[in-house]
Design a protein around this motif. Structure first.
Motif, mmCIF file in Angstrom:
data_model
loop_
_atom_site.group_PDB
_atom_site.id
_atom_site.type_symbol
_atom_site.label_atom_id
_atom_site.label_comp_id
_atom_site.label_asym_id
_atom_site.label_seq_id
_atom_site.Cartn_x
_atom_site.Cartn_y
_atom_site.Cartn_z
ATOM 1 N N UNK A 187 -4.621 0.872 10.235
ATOM 2 C CA UNK A 187 -4.016 0.677 11.554
ATOM 3 C C UNK A 187 -2.901 -0.368 11.480
ATOM 4 N N UNK A 188 -3.159 -1.444 10.734
ATOM 5 C CA UNK A 188 -2.137 -2.496 10.620
ATOM 6 C C UNK A 188 -0.943 -2.026 9.813
ATOM 7 N N UNK A 189 -1.236 -1.357 8.690
ATOM 8 C CA UNK A 189 -0.138 -0.905 7.837
ATOM 9 C C UNK A 189 0.695 0.199 8.456
ATOM 10 N N UNK A 190 0.053 1.043 9.274
ATOM 11 C CA UNK A 190 0.769 2.156 9.885
ATOM 12 C C UNK A 190 1.303 1.830 11.268
ATOM 13 N N UNK A 191 1.106 0.604 11.712
ATOM 14 C CA UNK A 191 1.632 0.234 13.038
ATOM 15 C C UNK A 191 3.143 0.434 13.116
ATOM 16 N N UNK A 192 3.930 0.024 12.093
ATOM 17 C CA UNK A 192 5.369 0.324 12.161
ATOM 18 C C UNK A 192 5.657 1.817 12.220
ATOM 19 N N UNK A 195 5.091 2.893 15.794
ATOM 20 C CA UNK A 195 6.218 2.512 16.644
ATOM 21 C C UNK A 195 7.447 3.349 16.333
ATOM 22 N N UNK A 196 7.630 3.669 15.062
ATOM 23 C CA UNK A 196 8.759 4.524 14.674
ATOM 24 C C UNK A 196 8.600 5.919 15.271
ATOM 25 N N UNK A 197 7.385 6.453 15.218
ATOM 26 C CA UNK A 197 7.135 7.775 15.801
ATOM 27 C C UNK A 197 7.364 7.754 17.306
ATOM 28 N N UNK A 198 6.873 6.703 17.976
ATOM 29 C CA UNK A 198 7.066 6.604 19.435
ATOM 30 C C UNK A 198 8.550 6.517 19.780
ATOM 31 N N UNK A 199 9.300 5.749 18.986
ATOM 32 C CA UNK A 199 10.741 5.640 19.251
ATOM 33 C C UNK A 199 11.441 6.979 19.023
ATOM 34 N N UNK A 216 12.336 -3.245 11.604
ATOM 35 C CA UNK A 216 11.225 -4.144 11.352
ATOM 36 C C UNK A 216 10.536 -3.737 10.065
ATOM 37 N N UNK A 217 9.631 -4.569 9.616
ATOM 38 C CA UNK A 217 8.891 -4.271 8.400
ATOM 39 C C UNK A 217 9.745 -4.503 7.166
ATOM 40 N N UNK A 220 9.577 0.376 2.087
ATOM 41 C CA UNK A 220 9.802 1.780 2.438
ATOM 42 C C UNK A 220 9.998 1.970 3.940
ATOM 43 N N UNK A 221 9.230 1.215 4.759
ATOM 44 C CA UNK A 221 9.358 1.356 6.216
ATOM 45 C C UNK A 221 10.764 0.959 6.654
ATOM 46 N N UNK A 222 11.265 -0.115 6.105
ATOM 47 C CA UNK A 222 12.598 -0.580 6.484
ATOM 48 C C UNK A 222 13.657 0.442 6.089
ATOM 49 N N UNK A 223 13.531 0.992 4.885
ATOM 50 C CA UNK A 223 14.513 2.001 4.448
ATOM 51 C C UNK A 223 14.424 3.256 5.309
ATOM 52 N N UNK A 224 13.196 3.645 5.697
ATOM 53 C CA UNK A 224 13.046 4.822 6.554
ATOM 54 C C UNK A 224 13.691 4.590 7.911
ATOM 55 N N UNK A 225 13.468 3.410 8.501
ATOM 56 C CA UNK A 225 14.061 3.105 9.805
ATOM 57 C C UNK A 225 15.582 3.090 9.703
#
Length: 493
Positions: A187-192, A195-199, A216-217, A220-225
């Protein structure tokens, strides 16, 4: 009828793929902990069992040595045997005749085995053996005097069993705790990601491409965003370009359509009144019809150019290796048929490039059309093609008034027309199409002042190596279609 093999693994794979990433991480964490606890239990059980067995055997050896020492001192038949305490250690003496002595009240031990009898006869010094009966005795036989002494104890697995039960409870606790920890970590790791999915869903529902996704993050999360934000920016630019194209097209179409509608309404009104011949003399009627034809032609040209621009880089035409000289010659031939009053001086050399022939011909034709509008009578439009380093350079210049310095930065903008060009025919899209085609071929286009005082438009395209004639013949290509050749002026040849 047998069922197909491999169906269950496929079902399990499909079930696993349908699970959410959070569920997968939870299951993986719990499974990893369960496997770790099981392996640790097996290793610890083996170590504990071995340690208890070694300790018991060492105790049997020590007790046997004490009893053997007493037996050698007092004799096997007269040695004082320790009384049976009610549980635990059992003793027995094997006499030389094969008979045995045991303490009073002690439970009977299993019969003397053949190997133990050999020890009593002196065939070996000692023997450690386990009895396979239900009692499960461990018996140690030691040579003493003319016989042997035996010390035994009942094999007890209860410590190992208690240890296993404790490990089972600890394992269950660890599995449950691991599942909870895995769930929390997931849950903590996938929180970004949530939020990315909601956005992304919000952008899809509202169609608001200006609402970027917060950065944020890390990793990989930062590069995906960042990638999604870049995609949204590209879509935003594309939609803005489409909106500007539609607005500019509506603005440019408004004037010719209004003029065309007024002229047609005038003709219809006069024809309904029956005064067409009297109100419009033959000369005026001819001039009006010519104006209508010119306006229709202008609208057709504008519609074709708008379609070409709206398609962007999308084209069904394949890229091929071609001689740019052939493309230029074909464009000059079309320009002469469209503008017979314009003279074109051609000076080209064979230059091979990789590109789309129809698109390149359209770009060259637009350059010649633009120069033809400004070229005064008796002054030809000069078209030159030559090699310059690793580029094929095409130059089109005229002897007109040239382009003002204030107009140079915007000369390739869509629908842009200088004040001095507003009275001339055209849509203001020709040079914009040229720039798009040249950019798509990895080249560049620039405008300058020619030596004759007019405008000089220069196109640089990456040159390609000419094809091998033998390979072209082997492939069945007609070398006469796009043969390399110098050409000065095909209209005068």
């Amino acid at each position: 009828m047998s069922r197909p093999t491999g169906r269950e693994p496929r079902r399990l794979t499909r079930w696993w793929r349908r699970r959410s990433l959070r569920t997968r991480l939870t299951v993986i964490a719990a499974t990893a902990i369960a496997v770790s606890v099981f392996v640790a239990f097996q290793v610890a059980s083996e170590l504990l069992d071995g340690e208890l067995r070694d300790s018991a055997e060492n105790q049997l050896r020590a007790d046997s040595r004490v009893l053997a020492t007493d037996a050698e001192r007092a004799g096997l038949a007269h040695v004082q045997l320790p009384s049976y305490p009610g549980s635990g250690r059992l003793v027995r003496v094997i006499l030389p005749d094969g008979s045995t002595r045991t303490p009073a009240g002690q439970p009977a031990l299993p019969p003397v085995s053949e190997h133990a009898a050999r020890v009593a006869r002196g065939a070996s010094a000692d023997l450690m053996e386990s009895n396979d009966s239900d009692e499960g005795y461990v018996v140690y036989t030691l040579r003493a005097g003319d016989g042997a002494v035996q010390v035994a104890h009942l094999a007890d697995d209860s410590p190992v069993n208690r240890f296993g039960f404790g490990m089972l409870l600890i394992g269950l606790f660890c599995v449950v705790g691991g599942a909870l920890v895995g769930r929390t970590v997931a849950r903590t790791g996938l929180a970004p990601m949530d939020r990315l999915t909601a956005a992304a869903v919000r952008v899809a529902h509202t169609r608001d491409l200006d609402a970027g996704i917060p950065d944020e993050g890390g990793g990989e999360i930062r590069r995906l965003i960042q990638s999604i934000n870049d995609m949204l920016a590209a879509l935003r630019d594309s939609r803005r370009a489409q909106r500007l194209l539609a607005e500019d097209a509506a603005h440019e179409l408004k004037t010719p359509l209004t003029s065309l509608r007024l002229n047609v309404e005038l003709l219809i009104r006069l024809d309904r009144r029956g005064t067409l011949d009297s109100a419009l003399p033959a000369e005026s009627r001819t001039r009006l019809l010519n104006d209508l034809g010119a306006q229709v032609a202008e609208l057709s040209t504008l519609a074709a150019e708008l379609t070409d621009l709206a398609r962007g880089d999308v084209s069904d035409e394949n890229t091929e290796l071609l001689d740019l000289a052939d493309v230029v010659v074909a464009a000059v031939t079309r320009a002469r048929s469209r503008m017979p009053h314009i003279e074109v001086a051609l000076d080209v050399t064979s230059m091979w490039v990789s590109g789309r022939p129809a698109a390149l011909q359209r770009a060259v034709l637009n350059l010649i059309d633009n120069a033809g509008k400004w070229s005064p009578a008796g002054q030809p439009v000069q078209v030159r093609l030559r090699a310059e380093g690793a580029s094929a350079v095409l130059e089109v210049d005229d002897a007109g008034p040239g382009i003002d310095a204030a107009d140079v930065p915007r000369v390739f903008d869509r629908f842009y027309r200088a004040d001095s060009a507003r009275a001339l025919p055209g849509s203001g899209l020709g040079l914009s199409i040229v720039q798009r085609v040249v950019d798509a071929h990895g080249g560049r286009v620039a405008v300058a002042r020619s030596a004759r005082g007019g405008a000089l438009l220069r196109v640089d395209l990456p040159a390609a190596a000419p094809p091998d004639p033998i390979a072209r013949l082997t492939a069945g290509e007609d070398t006469a279609v796009r043969r390399p050749r110098p050409c000065r002026d095909p209209g005068r040849a």
